[in-house]
Design an enzyme around this catalytic site. Sequence first.
Site, PDB file in Angstrom:
ATOM      1  N   ARG A  70     -10.986 -10.782   0.757  1.00 58.92           N
ATOM      2  CA  ARG A  70     -10.752 -11.349  -0.567  1.00 58.92           C
ATOM      3  C   ARG A  70     -10.202 -12.769  -0.421  1.00 58.92           C
ATOM      4  O   ARG A  70      -9.557 -13.107   0.565  1.00 58.92           O
ATOM      5  CB  ARG A  70      -9.763 -10.480  -1.356  1.00 58.92           C
ATOM      6  CG  ARG A  70     -10.412  -9.218  -1.917  1.00 58.92           C
ATOM      7  CD  ARG A  70      -9.444  -8.408  -2.745  1.00 58.92           C
ATOM      8  NE  ARG A  70      -8.437  -7.802  -1.901  1.00 58.92           N
ATOM      9  CZ  ARG A  70      -7.202  -8.240  -1.750  1.00 58.92           C
ATOM     10  NH1 ARG A  70      -6.773  -9.296  -2.442  1.00 58.92           N
ATOM     11  NH2 ARG A  70      -6.364  -7.639  -0.954  1.00 58.92           N
ATOM     12  N   TYR A 198     -18.360 -10.215  -0.162  1.00 57.46           N
ATOM     13  CA  TYR A 198     -17.338  -9.279   0.314  1.00 57.46           C
ATOM     14  C   TYR A 198     -16.882  -8.318  -0.803  1.00 57.46           C
ATOM     15  O   TYR A 198     -16.683  -8.723  -1.947  1.00 57.46           O
ATOM     16  CB  TYR A 198     -16.117 -10.021   0.874  1.00 57.46           C
ATOM     17  CG  TYR A 198     -15.008  -9.051   1.206  1.00 57.46           C
ATOM     18  CD1 TYR A 198     -15.116  -8.217   2.318  1.00 57.46           C
ATOM     19  CD2 TYR A 198     -13.908  -8.903   0.375  1.00 57.46           C
ATOM     20  CE1 TYR A 198     -14.143  -7.282   2.598  1.00 57.46           C
ATOM     21  CE2 TYR A 198     -12.918  -7.962   0.645  1.00 57.46           C
ATOM     22  CZ  TYR A 198     -13.041  -7.153   1.757  1.00 57.46           C
ATOM     23  OH  TYR A 198     -12.080  -6.213   2.025  1.00 57.46           O
ATOM     24  N   LYS A 207     -11.818  -4.207  -7.664  1.00 61.14           N
ATOM     25  CA  LYS A 207     -10.581  -4.946  -7.946  1.00 61.14           C
ATOM     26  C   LYS A 207     -10.695  -5.776  -9.233  1.00 61.14           C
ATOM     27  O   LYS A 207      -9.732  -5.883  -9.992  1.00 61.14           O
ATOM     28  CB  LYS A 207     -10.227  -5.862  -6.767  1.00 61.14           C
ATOM     29  CG  LYS A 207     -10.177  -5.160  -5.411  1.00 61.14           C
ATOM     30  CD  LYS A 207      -8.995  -4.247  -5.254  1.00 61.14           C
ATOM     31  CE  LYS A 207      -8.879  -3.782  -3.801  1.00 61.14           C
ATOM     32  NZ  LYS A 207      -7.751  -2.881  -3.564  1.00 61.14           N
ATOM     33  N   HIS A 227      -2.757  -0.258  -8.488  1.00 60.12           N
ATOM     34  CA  HIS A 227      -3.307  -0.306  -7.128  1.00 60.12           C
ATOM     35  C   HIS A 227      -2.706   0.861  -6.338  1.00 60.12           C
ATOM     36  O   HIS A 227      -1.895   0.646  -5.435  1.00 60.12           O
ATOM     37  CB  HIS A 227      -2.924  -1.660  -6.512  1.00 60.12           C
ATOM     38  CG  HIS A 227      -3.614  -1.964  -5.227  1.00 60.12           C
ATOM     39  ND1 HIS A 227      -3.105  -2.880  -4.323  1.00 60.12           N
ATOM     40  CD2 HIS A 227      -4.758  -1.530  -4.704  1.00 60.12           C
ATOM     41  CE1 HIS A 227      -3.923  -2.973  -3.288  1.00 60.12           C
ATOM     42  NE2 HIS A 227      -4.940  -2.163  -3.496  1.00 60.12           N
ATOM     43  N   SER A 249      -2.877  -4.020   0.127  1.00 58.84           N
ATOM     44  CA  SER A 249      -4.103  -3.808   0.896  1.00 58.84           C
ATOM     45  C   SER A 249      -3.783  -3.706   2.389  1.00 58.84           C
ATOM     46  O   SER A 249      -2.983  -4.490   2.908  1.00 58.84           O
ATOM     47  CB  SER A 249      -5.074  -4.960   0.660  1.00 58.84           C
ATOM     48  OG  SER A 249      -5.536  -4.896  -0.672  1.00 58.84           O
ATOM     49  N   CYS A 251      -2.148  -1.348   3.931  1.00 54.86           N
ATOM     50  CA  CYS A 251      -0.797  -0.853   4.212  1.00 54.86           C
ATOM     51  C   CYS A 251      -0.705   0.663   4.115  1.00 54.86           C
ATOM     52  O   CYS A 251       0.382   1.222   3.970  1.00 54.86           O
ATOM     53  CB  CYS A 251       0.216  -1.509   3.283  1.00 54.86           C
ATOM     54  SG  CYS A 251       0.428  -3.266   3.613  1.00 54.86           S
ATOM     55  N   ASP A 278      -7.334   4.164  -3.754  1.00 54.82           N
ATOM     56  CA  ASP A 278      -7.101   2.730  -3.979  1.00 54.82           C
ATOM     57  C   ASP A 278      -6.651   2.384  -5.397  1.00 54.82           C
ATOM     58  O   ASP A 278      -5.829   1.502  -5.571  1.00 54.82           O
ATOM     59  CB  ASP A 278      -8.387   1.960  -3.654  1.00 54.82           C
ATOM     60  CG  ASP A 278      -8.156   0.468  -3.481  1.00 54.82           C
ATOM     61  OD1 ASP A 278      -7.165   0.087  -2.835  1.00 54.82           O
ATOM     62  OD2 ASP A 278      -8.951  -0.327  -4.009  1.00 54.82           O
ATOM     63  N   ARG A 366     -15.032  -2.690   7.341  1.00 55.93           N
ATOM     64  CA  ARG A 366     -14.889  -1.634   6.336  1.00 55.93           C
ATOM     65  C   ARG A 366     -15.974  -0.576   6.444  1.00 55.93           C
ATOM     66  O   ARG A 366     -17.045  -0.822   6.993  1.00 55.93           O
ATOM     67  CB  ARG A 366     -14.995  -2.272   4.934  1.00 55.93           C
ATOM     68  CG  ARG A 366     -13.900  -3.290   4.625  1.00 55.93           C
ATOM     69  CD  ARG A 366     -12.697  -2.622   4.034  1.00 55.93           C
ATOM     70  NE  ARG A 366     -11.561  -3.520   3.895  1.00 55.93           N
ATOM     71  CZ  ARG A 366     -10.523  -3.250   3.086  1.00 55.93           C
ATOM     72  NH1 ARG A 366     -10.490  -2.143   2.383  1.00 55.93           N
ATOM     73  NH2 ARG A 366      -9.509  -4.069   3.022  1.00 55.93           N
TER      74      ARG A 366
HETATM   75  P1  GDP Z   1      -5.194   0.621   2.638  1.00 57.76           P
HETATM   76  O1  GDP Z   1      -5.970  -0.642   2.719  1.00 57.76           O
HETATM   77  O2  GDP Z   1      -3.925   0.464   1.860  1.00 57.76           O
HETATM   78  O3  GDP Z   1      -6.012   1.784   2.172  1.00 57.76           O
HETATM   79  O4  GDP Z   1      -4.686   0.977   4.136  1.00 57.76           O
HETATM   80  P2  GDP Z   1      -5.269   1.990   5.243  1.00 57.76           P
HETATM   81  O5  GDP Z   1      -4.880   3.403   4.972  1.00 57.76           O
HETATM   82  O6  GDP Z   1      -6.713   1.723   5.456  1.00 57.76           O
HETATM   83  O7  GDP Z   1      -4.444   1.509   6.512  1.00 57.76           O
HETATM   84  C1  GDP Z   1      -4.439   0.175   6.930  1.00 57.76           C
HETATM   85  C2  GDP Z   1      -3.889   0.079   8.329  1.00 57.76           C
HETATM   86  O8  GDP Z   1      -2.558   0.598   8.375  1.00 57.76           O
HETATM   87  C3  GDP Z   1      -4.701   0.880   9.344  1.00 57.76           C
HETATM   88  O9  GDP Z   1      -4.790   0.140  10.537  1.00 57.76           O
HETATM   89  C4  GDP Z   1      -3.867   2.117   9.546  1.00 57.76           C
HETATM   90  O10 GDP Z   1      -4.063   2.672  10.815  1.00 57.76           O
HETATM   91  C5  GDP Z   1      -2.444   1.620   9.348  1.00 57.76           C
HETATM   92  N1  GDP Z   1      -1.561   2.688   8.831  1.00 57.76           N
HETATM   93  C6  GDP Z   1      -1.808   3.506   7.778  1.00 57.76           C
HETATM   94  N2  GDP Z   1      -0.805   4.409   7.609  1.00 57.76           N
HETATM   95  C7  GDP Z   1       0.105   4.161   8.579  1.00 57.76           C
HETATM   96  C8  GDP Z   1       1.373   4.758   8.921  1.00 57.76           C
HETATM   97  O11 GDP Z   1       1.859   5.711   8.321  1.00 57.76           O
HETATM   98  N3  GDP Z   1       2.027   4.193   9.985  1.00 57.76           N
HETATM   99  C9  GDP Z   1       1.507   3.131  10.682  1.00 57.76           C
HETATM  100  N4  GDP Z   1       2.224   2.651  11.702  1.00 57.76           N
HETATM  101  N5  GDP Z   1       0.318   2.545  10.379  1.00 57.76           N
HETATM  102  C10 GDP Z   1      -0.373   3.054   9.342  1.00 57.76           C
HETATM  103  P1  PGA Z   2      -7.832  -2.477   0.135  1.00 58.07           P
HETATM  104  O1  PGA Z   2      -8.694  -3.652  -0.509  1.00 58.07           O
HETATM  105  O2  PGA Z   2      -7.388  -3.036   1.455  1.00 58.07           O
HETATM  106  O3  PGA Z   2      -6.700  -2.293  -0.827  1.00 58.07           O
HETATM  107  O4  PGA Z   2      -8.676  -1.263   0.336  1.00 58.07           O
HETATM  108  C1  PGA Z   2     -10.055  -3.654  -0.689  1.00 58.07           C
HETATM  109  C2  PGA Z   2     -10.520  -5.074  -0.906  1.00 58.07           C
HETATM  110  O5  PGA Z   2      -9.887  -6.005  -0.385  1.00 58.07           O
HETATM  111  O6  PGA Z   2     -11.548  -5.242  -1.552  1.00 58.07           O
HETATM  112 MN    MN Z   3      -7.973   1.551   1.452  1.00 63.22          MN
END
Ligand code: GDP
Ligand code: PGA
Ligand code: MN
Length: 579
Positions: A70, A198, A207, A227, A249, A251, A278, A366
């Site tokens: 983004r 993207y 989003k 979110h 994002s 996290c 999400d 992704r």
């Molecule tokens: P989203 O974009 O918020 O959905 O985040 P994701 O679930 O895809 O996670 C993003 C990154 O954070 C990935 O590299 C995960 O492995 C990492 N991650 C997710 N949950 C945890 C956690 O509980 N602990 C740690 N250390 N890393 C995490």
């Molecule tokens: P996300 O964001 O990391 O919260 O899944 C998706 C996006 O950037 O389009």
């Molecule tokens: Mn995600």
Amino acid sequence: MTSKLDSLERWVQDVAAMTRPAAIHWCDGSDAEYRALAQQMLQSGDLIELNQETHPGCYLHRSNPSDVARVEHLTFVCTKDEADAGPNNHWMSPADAHAKMDALFDGCMEGRTMYVIPYCMGPIDSPLSRCGVEITDSPYVVINMRTMTRMGAAALDRIEREGRFVKGLHSTGELDPERRFIMHFPEELTIKSYGSGYGGNALLGKKCHALRIASFQARTEGWLAEHMLIVGIENPQGQTHYVAAAFPSACGKTNLAMLIPPEGYREDGWKVWTVGDDICWMRPGEDGRLYAINPEAGFFGVAPGTSTNSNPNALTTIARDTIFTNVAVTADNQPWWEGLPGTPVTDWLGRPYDPANGPAAHPNSRFTVSAKQCPTWSAKAEDAQGVPISAIVFGGRRPSLVPLVMEARDWAHGVLMGAAMGSETTAAATGAVGVLRRDSMAMKPFCGYHYGDYFKHWLSFDKAGAKLPKIFHVNWFRKGKDGKFMWPGFGENLRVLEWMIARVEGKARGTETPIGILPANGELKLDGLNLPRETLAELLHIDTAGWQAELHAIGEYLDSFNPRLPARLLQEQQRVAQA
Ligand code: GDP
Ligand code: PGA
Ligand code: MN
């Protein structure tokens, strides 16, 4: 009688007159249409076939190297009054923004097909759902929208009945970062996006519509567009509590939404159900509780880090019929990213893999996959009435200071916790990674209006008859002196959710601290975890001097939303600062 579709057809004609495509295709959302588009993209090189024996129905898309995330600095909210967009958004006047975008769109689809995508965000029959139509010249966008939304004939029917829909116009343009803008006109329910393919910039249902436009609509209509992931936690007695959690994002939303209970918990009968990973739309039901739907139908998840250790559920989900974007490939043509076994031979740019060039998969690579393929997909995810929310969780990447978990004393304190959220930046947006910034409710890039008004809207849910969820704050990312994460995270996060649910059910006492309620001694179940006592103490430690500085910084941050900052929120900040 004129049909409600007339306004849609007129808009499509107007757009075609401006963009001058060679052909117009109205998407019906069928399997046949999907297959035909995939074939066409395989021929053009937009898609690359992956190993069909190990990954049936899976394809790789390599984006333009300048177009991988983004672009917050090129994303605008164009309200009539600049003040309504708030200091949290970039603003341009609607007239200037339309002129700028229409000049870019002029003739931009010459020689190409223009696709018209009717879609519904949320279950087709839900009163909480909302429809939109995206016009795009990108077949990649079409096949992704087909997975991420309810797209096609049923959505078109609903649009015909309701007459109201969000208009989204998108072109990949020349993919020149100098000619790339994502513009939102919330007062006109319109989005114009140019120059990027993207996900977050181009899949306009996600989003742009479901967060930026929807948050603006939700404010006047009395609901919330957030979110947040939505996850159901079923205890051994068979009762399920639904939790909605806002993390910025990259996290941990997708991971928490698909959590697999750790050993011991599984045997005891704990189950986790995925409702969304999400975005969450919620509104008060007749019983005063908040009811939530996931407006999406698929997952657009971060690939790197997804492994049998961290998220086996996601790995099962993406074993077939998945589009991978910007991952690496192995010698036998399987998708690969950091965290998977095996070795990459080709990196995300299509070059022979060389560690000197950095990671093999792009850090924001992704997967796009239908939610129905997720083994823990909740039957309630299709429920028109949504699921009742027992707890709201805020959290971000905080290497220090912020404890593993804390609970807000009441709703207003919880709104402060959300507003005060900070997190290190990630690869999900262009720019520096690992810089701590405030990201209220994880909505900094997505709130379609002034944050001061948004905080006021959140506070307004606390009224007579409301049975609001408890609010918590978590931090899975605190680091020890060795620079490593102190909390094991992933499946083990269920231990923290279990404490939250015990609090919701009145079964845990907790311990009052100046910044909120923390688990009392022994309340976090850590059996079988091997976590040294000192580490737990450190994870729950409150550094008084550090928090004084933090609360001062929060106060300054909140001040930046004056004169629209609700006095109640400032009082709350002062109450905590003086505690
Ligand atoms: P989203 O974009 O918020 O959905 O985040 P994701 O679930 O895809 O996670 C993003 C990154 O954070 C990935 O590299 C995960 O492995 C990492 N991650 C997710 N949950 C945890 C956690 O509980 N602990 C740690 N250390 N890393 C995490
Ligand atoms: P996300 O964001 O990391 O919260 O899944 C998706 C996006 O950037 O389009
Ligand atoms: Mn995600």
